[in-house]
Design a protein around this motif. Structure first.
Motif, PDB file in Angstrom:
ATOM      1  N   HIS A   1       0.846  -1.198   0.000  1.00  0.00           N
ATOM      2  CA  HIS A   1       0.000   0.000   0.000  1.00  0.00           C
ATOM      3  C   HIS A   1       0.880   1.246   0.000  1.00  0.00           C
ATOM      4  O   HIS A   1       1.143   1.841   1.049  1.00  0.00           O
ATOM      5  N   VAL A   2       1.311   1.645  -1.192  1.00  0.00           N
ATOM      6  CA  VAL A   2       2.191   2.806  -1.344  1.00  0.00           C
ATOM      7  C   VAL A   2       1.651   3.689  -2.469  1.00  0.00           C
ATOM      8  O   VAL A   2       1.382   3.208  -3.575  1.00  0.00           O
ATOM      9  N   HIS A   3       1.511   4.980  -2.183  1.00  0.00           N
ATOM     10  CA  HIS A   3       1.113   5.958  -3.200  1.00  0.00           C
ATOM     11  C   HIS A   3       2.372   6.673  -3.690  1.00  0.00           C
ATOM     12  O   HIS A   3       2.943   7.493  -2.976  1.00  0.00           O
ATOM     13  N   VAL A   4       2.788   6.356  -4.907  1.00  0.00           N
ATOM     14  CA  VAL A   4       3.996   6.978  -5.453  1.00  0.00           C
ATOM     15  C   VAL A   4       3.659   8.288  -6.162  1.00  0.00           C
ATOM     16  O   VAL A   4       4.464   9.224  -6.166  1.00  0.00           O
ATOM     17  N   ASN A   5       2.485   8.358  -6.800  1.00  0.00           N
ATOM     18  CA  ASN A   5       1.944   9.607  -7.375  1.00  0.00           C
ATOM     19  C   ASN A   5       2.562  10.022  -8.703  1.00  0.00           C
ATOM     20  O   ASN A   5       2.143  11.037  -9.279  1.00  0.00           O
ATOM     21  N   GLU A   6       3.534   9.310  -9.193  1.00  0.00           N
ATOM     22  CA  GLU A   6       4.156   9.641 -10.481  1.00  0.00           C
ATOM     23  C   GLU A   6       3.584   8.749 -11.562  1.00  0.00           C
ATOM     24  O   GLU A   6       3.428   7.540 -11.329  1.00  0.00           O
ATOM     25  N   PRO A   7       3.302   9.342 -12.769  1.00  0.00           N
ATOM     26  CA  PRO A   7       3.459  10.740 -13.193  1.00  0.00           C
ATOM     27  C   PRO A   7       2.253  11.588 -12.788  1.00  0.00           C
ATOM     28  O   PRO A   7       1.272  11.073 -12.272  1.00  0.00           O
ATOM     29  N   GLY A   8       2.364  12.868 -13.022  1.00  0.00           N
ATOM     30  CA  GLY A   8       1.242  13.775 -12.849  1.00  0.00           C
ATOM     31  C   GLY A   8       1.280  14.572 -11.570  1.00  0.00           C
ATOM     32  O   GLY A   8       0.995  15.769 -11.580  1.00  0.00           O
ATOM     33  N   ARG A   9       1.592  13.885 -10.453  1.00  0.00           N
ATOM     34  CA  ARG A   9       1.753  14.595  -9.183  1.00  0.00           C
ATOM     35  C   ARG A   9       3.117  14.249  -8.587  1.00  0.00           C
ATOM     36  O   ARG A   9       3.245  13.964  -7.391  1.00  0.00           O
ATOM     37  N   THR A  10       4.109  14.296  -9.426  1.00  0.00           N
ATOM     38  CA  THR A  10       5.456  13.903  -9.025  1.00  0.00           C
ATOM     39  C   THR A  10       6.061  14.874  -8.028  1.00  0.00           C
ATOM     40  O   THR A  10       7.034  14.538  -7.341  1.00  0.00           O
ATOM     41  N   ASP A  11       5.489  16.084  -7.896  1.00  0.00           N
ATOM     42  CA  ASP A  11       5.968  16.978  -6.848  1.00  0.00           C
ATOM     43  C   ASP A  11       5.536  16.478  -5.465  1.00  0.00           C
ATOM     44  O   ASP A  11       6.105  16.872  -4.446  1.00  0.00           O
ATOM     45  N   TRP A  12       4.548  15.585  -5.420  1.00  0.00           N
ATOM     46  CA  TRP A  12       4.148  14.974  -4.151  1.00  0.00           C
ATOM     47  C   TRP A  12       5.109  13.852  -3.760  1.00  0.00           C
ATOM     48  O   TRP A  12       5.493  13.707  -2.611  1.00  0.00           O
ATOM     49  N   GLU A  13       5.445  13.012  -4.731  1.00  0.00           N
ATOM     50  CA  GLU A  13       6.360  11.881  -4.537  1.00  0.00           C
ATOM     51  C   GLU A  13       6.681  11.333  -5.915  1.00  0.00           C
ATOM     52  O   GLU A  13       5.966  11.595  -6.881  1.00  0.00           O
ATOM     53  N   GLY A  14       7.767  10.579  -6.032  1.00  0.00           N
ATOM     54  CA  GLY A  14       8.128   9.983  -7.308  1.00  0.00           C
ATOM     55  C   GLY A  14       8.769   8.631  -7.080  1.00  0.00           C
ATOM     56  O   GLY A  14       9.074   8.251  -5.945  1.00  0.00           O
ATOM     57  N   PHE A  15       8.999   7.906  -8.173  1.00  0.00           N
ATOM     58  CA  PHE A  15       9.532   6.553  -8.023  1.00  0.00           C
ATOM     59  C   PHE A  15      10.959   6.548  -7.468  1.00  0.00           C
ATOM     60  O   PHE A  15      11.326   5.656  -6.687  1.00  0.00           O
ATOM     61  N   THR A  16      11.779   7.511  -7.839  1.00  0.00           N
ATOM     62  CA  THR A  16      13.131   7.546  -7.291  1.00  0.00           C
ATOM     63  C   THR A  16      13.091   7.734  -5.778  1.00  0.00           C
ATOM     64  O   THR A  16      13.680   6.953  -5.015  1.00  0.00           O
ATOM     65  N   THR A  17      12.385   8.761  -5.327  1.00  0.00           N
ATOM     66  CA  THR A  17      12.383   9.061  -3.890  1.00  0.00           C
ATOM     67  C   THR A  17      11.624   8.008  -3.094  1.00  0.00           C
ATOM     68  O   THR A  17      12.059   7.597  -2.015  1.00  0.00           O
ATOM     69  N   ALA A  18      10.485   7.545  -3.597  1.00  0.00           N
ATOM     70  CA  ALA A  18       9.697   6.557  -2.856  1.00  0.00           C
ATOM     71  C   ALA A  18      10.440   5.236  -2.713  1.00  0.00           C
ATOM     72  O   ALA A  18      10.433   4.617  -1.642  1.00  0.00           O
ATOM     73  N   THR A  19      11.083   4.782  -3.788  1.00  0.00           N
ATOM     74  CA  THR A  19      11.759   3.484  -3.702  1.00  0.00           C
ATOM     75  C   THR A  19      13.084   3.580  -2.951  1.00  0.00           C
ATOM     76  O   THR A  19      13.497   2.619  -2.317  1.00  0.00           O
ATOM     77  N   ARG A  20      13.738   4.744  -2.987  1.00  0.00           N
ATOM     78  CA  ARG A  20      14.898   4.936  -2.112  1.00  0.00           C
ATOM     79  C   ARG A  20      14.474   4.898  -0.646  1.00  0.00           C
ATOM     80  O   ARG A  20      15.151   4.304   0.202  1.00  0.00           O
ATOM     81  N   ALA A  21      13.362   5.545  -0.328  1.00  0.00           N
ATOM     82  CA  ALA A  21      12.863   5.534   1.043  1.00  0.00           C
ATOM     83  C   ALA A  21      12.505   4.120   1.479  1.00  0.00           C
ATOM     84  O   ALA A  21      12.820   3.696   2.601  1.00  0.00           O
ATOM     85  N   ALA A  22      11.851   3.372   0.590  1.00  0.00           N
ATOM     86  CA  ALA A  22      11.524   1.984   0.907  1.00  0.00           C
ATOM     87  C   ALA A  22      12.784   1.175   1.189  1.00  0.00           C
ATOM     88  O   ALA A  22      12.873   0.459   2.199  1.00  0.00           O
TER      89      ALA A  22
END
Length: 448
Positions: A66-87
């Motif tokens: 259950h992860v909301h990455v938000n990319e594309p379209g709302r990538t200023d909220w979160e993106g795949f690079t930052t979300a998966t690094r955090a994970a």
């Protein structure tokens, strides 16, 4: 007989077969090829080997469905690079991305293809995708299912974004019946629109007023609607982010009757209580809301007896300004807790204080989420499983500072809390990986 491995990992403490015990793991081509629990590794050779430190425990990588990455379209909220690094930094090696709040949402085959293209070059951990079930896309479900989504998410209330509207009760039955035909899982944001409409509106900085705006009855009524639809259609359903303990009797009855119902809760519901959330602290706003201390205890009891099956982050970040920090207005602030990096530590911190063991946390946060989505080669240290592993230091204490997190927007409900546990090293399919490396995650499909 000689066995040669790419990597051998030795641990005085490892969670294998639901037991914490010494183990030596032999890895070949990214897969766990052999396990020695007795210490006998006669004939084993390896290209490289690792011995865990005395204060580390070998765990399977966490699986966060259950992860909301938000990319594309709302990538200023979160993106795949930052979300998966955090994970990765938090010890999670697999995430399943929610079909909103990206633009376009993953409600069509085209939307899924756009999402996969965005994720592929950026994934630091393995990534799968949920599809969306919204009014008007019934004919898209089979296409998305064939393309490998892990199931379909729906809302029974306003999702907060216009491109992902809720299903009515009649549509819930229709879509669940279609999922049953596809042998697909329907996952449900279970709050009842009528119950929310009759509650006082959320406005202003008082946390108690926000909780009153989303009463327990909204969850109870919605979950009862899901259970009724399951009985009518034979479909499989999963309740997302359970907050209210008042829904537990209905869930227990449904499970006792043999209905294929599963339920999750989240670290924030297990960590925080309504009584201790400061007025204006919109970092804690989420829907459904964090409830009372007595409610939290009942959620823990439901985890202990198996009524709640799993714990996942519901990582739902946004830009800092959307949290309305200056006004502290819960009615205007975006609802969601950014937590994928902190989920394991948060749950372990509270679990150990209540007498639970790492074996319990692994079951809730690794094995059960993997089983939910059919990734039977994830979430466990077993021969034939992917060598997704973490060296976890359970006694390491760390003070949370949002500025140091990998999340794109530096805001967290866990600010200034001291949490236990650190994922010091992570292996993804037998390769040790860090946030400083190139991304080595792969995109997953159902049945892969």
């Amino acid at each position: 007989m000689t066995h040669h491995f790419d990597l051998v990992v030795r641990a005085a403490r490892a969670v294998v077969d639901g037991v914490e015990q010494p183990a030596t793991i032999g890895i070949h081509s990214g897969v766990i090829a052999a396990i020695s629990l007795g210490g006998d590794t006669t004939g084993w050779t390896a290209t490289s080997s690792v011995d865990l430190a005395a204060d580390e425990v070998l765990l399977p990588g966490m699986v966060d469905s259950h992860v909301h990455v938000n990319e594309p379209g709302r990538t200023d909220w979160e993106g795949f690079t930052t979300a998966t690094r955090a994970a990765l930094r938090g010890g999670t090696t697999t995430i399943i991305d929610m079909p909103l709040n990206s633009l376009p949402p993953t409600t069509t085959l085209e939307g899924l293809q756009i999402k996969r293209a965005s994720a592929a070059p950026q994934a630091f951990v393995d990534v799968g995708f949920w599809g969306g079930a919204v009014p008007g896309n019934l004919e898209e479900l089979e296409k998305l299912d064939t393309a490998g989504v892990f199931g379909f998410k729906c809302f029974l209330v306003d999702s907060g974004v216009p491109e992902f509207p809720p299903l009515s009760r009649e549509e819930l039955r229709t879509y669940l019946a279609r999922c049953a035909e596809l042998d697909a899982l329907l996952i449900v944001h279970a709050e009842d629109a009528a119950a929310l409409d009759s509650a006082p509106p959320a406005a202003g900085p008082k946390y108690a007023d926000f909780v009153a705006s989303r009463p327990d009855e909204s969850e109870v009524t919605a979950i009862e609607s899901v259970i009724a639809a399951m009985r009518e259609t034979g479909g499989r359903a999963h309740i997302l982010h359970l907050s209210s303990a008042k829904a537990l009797p209905a869930i227990r009855a449904a499970k006792a009757a043999g209905l294929p119902l599963t339920v999750e809760t989240c670290p924030h519901y297990l960590t925080f209580t309504a009584e201790t959330i400061r007025d204006g602290s919109t970092a804690h706003k989420c829907c459904p809301p964090i409830r009372s201390d007595a409610n939290r205890t009942q959620l823990w009891d439901a985890l202990a007896d198996g009524t709640i099956d799993l714990v996942v982050s519901d990582h739902s970040p946004c830009t800092v300004h959307l949290k309305q920090l200056q006004s502290g207005d819960f009615g205007q602030a975006w609802g969601g807790v950014a937590s994928v990096q902190l989920a394991l530590s948060a749950v372990w911190t509270e679990a150990r204080s209540r007498g639970f063991a790492l074996t319990d946390v692994v079951r809730w946060m690794s094995t059960a989420p993997a089983d939910l989505v059919g990734l039977t080669d994830k979430g466990r240290i077993a021969v034939g499983a992917a060598a997704d592993l973490i060296a976890f230091a359970p006694d390491h204490h760390h003070l949370i500072d949002a500025a140091t997190l990998e999340h794109k927007n530096k805001l967290t409900a866990y600010q200034d809390l001291t949490l236990d546990g650190d994922a010091r090293r992570v292996w993804l399919r037998g390769r040790q990986v860090t946030i400083l490396d190139d991304p080595h995650g792969t995109l997953l499909t159902k049945g892969s």
